[in-house]
Scaffold this active site. Structure first.
Site, PDB file in Angstrom:
ATOM      1  N   SER A  75       0.830  -1.198   0.025  1.00  0.00           N
ATOM      2  CA  SER A  75      -0.033   0.045   0.067  1.00  0.00           C
ATOM      3  C   SER A  75       0.839   1.111  -0.149  1.00  0.00           C
ATOM      4  CB  SER A  75      -0.985   0.194   1.074  1.00  0.00           C
ATOM      5  OG  SER A  75      -1.641  -1.007   1.194  1.00  0.00           O
TER       6      SER A  75
HETATM    7  N1  SAH Z   1      -0.642  -4.733   3.916  1.00  0.00           N
HETATM    8  C1  SAH Z   1      -0.067  -5.140   2.977  1.00  0.00           C
HETATM    9  C2  SAH Z   1      -1.379  -5.014   1.836  1.00  0.00           C
HETATM   10  C3  SAH Z   1      -1.023  -6.090   0.801  1.00  0.00           C
HETATM   11  S1  SAH Z   1      -2.337  -6.220  -0.285  1.00  0.00           S
HETATM   12  C4  SAH Z   1       1.198  -4.451   2.494  1.00  0.00           C
HETATM   13  O1  SAH Z   1       1.534  -3.473   2.849  1.00  0.00           O
HETATM   14  O2  SAH Z   1       2.157  -5.188   1.637  1.00  0.00           O
HETATM   15  C5  SAH Z   1      -3.560  -7.059   0.552  1.00  0.00           C
HETATM   16  C6  SAH Z   1      -3.267  -8.300   0.743  1.00  0.00           C
HETATM   17  O3  SAH Z   1      -4.570  -8.758   1.379  1.00  0.00           O
HETATM   18  C7  SAH Z   1      -2.895  -9.041  -0.389  1.00  0.00           C
HETATM   19  O4  SAH Z   1      -1.583  -9.739   0.124  1.00  0.00           O
HETATM   20  C8  SAH Z   1      -3.697 -10.369  -0.556  1.00  0.00           C
HETATM   21  O5  SAH Z   1      -3.490 -11.466  -0.571  1.00  0.00           O
HETATM   22  C9  SAH Z   1      -4.557 -10.404   1.132  1.00  0.00           C
HETATM   23  N2  SAH Z   1      -5.803 -10.793   0.952  1.00  0.00           N
HETATM   24  C10 SAH Z   1      -7.020 -10.550   0.101  1.00  0.00           C
HETATM   25  N3  SAH Z   1      -7.961 -11.223   0.488  1.00  0.00           N
HETATM   26  C11 SAH Z   1      -7.788 -11.879   1.784  1.00  0.00           C
HETATM   27  C12 SAH Z   1      -8.354 -12.446   2.845  1.00  0.00           C
HETATM   28  N4  SAH Z   1      -9.850 -12.864   2.764  1.00  0.00           N
HETATM   29  N5  SAH Z   1      -7.918 -13.058   3.817  1.00  0.00           N
HETATM   30  C13 SAH Z   1      -6.551 -12.881   4.090  1.00  0.00           C
HETATM   31  N6  SAH Z   1      -5.634 -11.988   3.203  1.00  0.00           N
HETATM   32  C14 SAH Z   1      -6.217 -11.490   1.979  1.00  0.00           C
END
Ligand code: SAH
Length: 225
Positions: A75
């Site tokens: 993000s």
């Molecule tokens: N906080 C992270 C954001 C990553 S993007 C960072 O700064 O790197 C969002 C993440 O949520 C992705 O890795 C995706 O695989 C995960 N995600 C999406 N749906 C999900 C779910 N139902 N349960 C757990 N993780 C999920």
């Protein structure tokens, strides 16, 4: 396996982080613990090493969302700072994070003094980040491979919950697993944009809700892969 940098680059990156902190301040982030955490965490190390040094130098500390592999993104620093600020974290609080991704937001929560439980549904990201964060010094995090819609009933209740993927609705299991007095910060919306929802649980059944600002997240998907 992970990217390492010289002492000279460390110094260069610190300068870039200080500038990023100033940009975030201008954009409205005022919590000093949040800004100190941004200044401290080596965001350049969270990218895939194949990104290469020139790309990292250019992008790691610009306010951008960037790819982290498996079709996911890290993000924007502003989004991370904004969500962290809205959680109103006190030291020692137990926090559930949905969407570990590359672990940058996870590291922020640790720097804020929280006990962190984090869930990721993509096995490749889960495996990588579970090794990476302890490798750079974050050793207290509890990692879970699973579906964030279900939360972690075995470890509930939580003082705070943060969702870092765009959800179509607020999962009821997460509301149930929040303590009374606790806060959940979750981006809601299925299209291109999401609205940040901040809910405070004021009794077992009642929530105070604030909807603040538009953001862009990858979707929160059901089930593990
Ligand atoms: N906080 C992270 C954001 C990553 S993007 C960072 O700064 O790197 C969002 C993440 O949520 C992705 O890795 C995706 O695989 C995960 N995600 C999406 N749906 C999900 C779910 N139902 N349960 C757990 N993780 C999920």
């Amino acid at each position: 396996m992970f990217y390492t940098v010289s002492k000279e680059d460390e110094y260069l990156f610190l300068g870039k982080r200080k500038r990023l902190v100033e940009q975030l301040r201008v954009k409205g982030i005022s919590n000093s613990a949040v800004l100190s955490a941004i200044e401290k965490i080596p965001r350049h190390l969270f990218f895939d090493p194949s990104t290469g040094r020139p790309a990292m130098l250019e992008h790691a500390y610009s306010d951008k969302a960037l790819p982290i592999g498996a079709g996911q993104t890290i993000s924007h620093p502003f989004t991370v700072a904004f969500q962290t600020e809205k959680l109103e974290i006190e030291k020692g609080e137990k926090i559930l994070e949905i969407g570990t991704g590359c672990g940058y937001q996870t590291a922020m929560l640790v720097e804020m003094g929280a006990k962190v439980f984090t869930i990721e549904r993509q096995k490749t990201l889960y495996d990588k980040t579970k090794l990476f964060l302890p490798y750079i010094g974050y050793q207290t995090i509890r990692f879970f491979y699973g579906d964030g819609y279900k939360g972690l009933p075995q470890h509930a209740p939580f003082d705070k919950i943060i969702v870092t993927a765009g959800a179509p609705y607020i999962p009821n299991d997460l509301l149930v697993q929040l303590k009374v007095g606790g806060i959940i910060v979750i981006p809601i919306g299925e299209g291109e944009q999401q609205e940040m929802n901040v809910l405070k649980k004021i009794s077992d059944q009642a929530f105070e809700k604030q909807v603040i600002g538009k953001f862009k997240f990858v979707p929160m998907l059901q089930n593990k892969v």
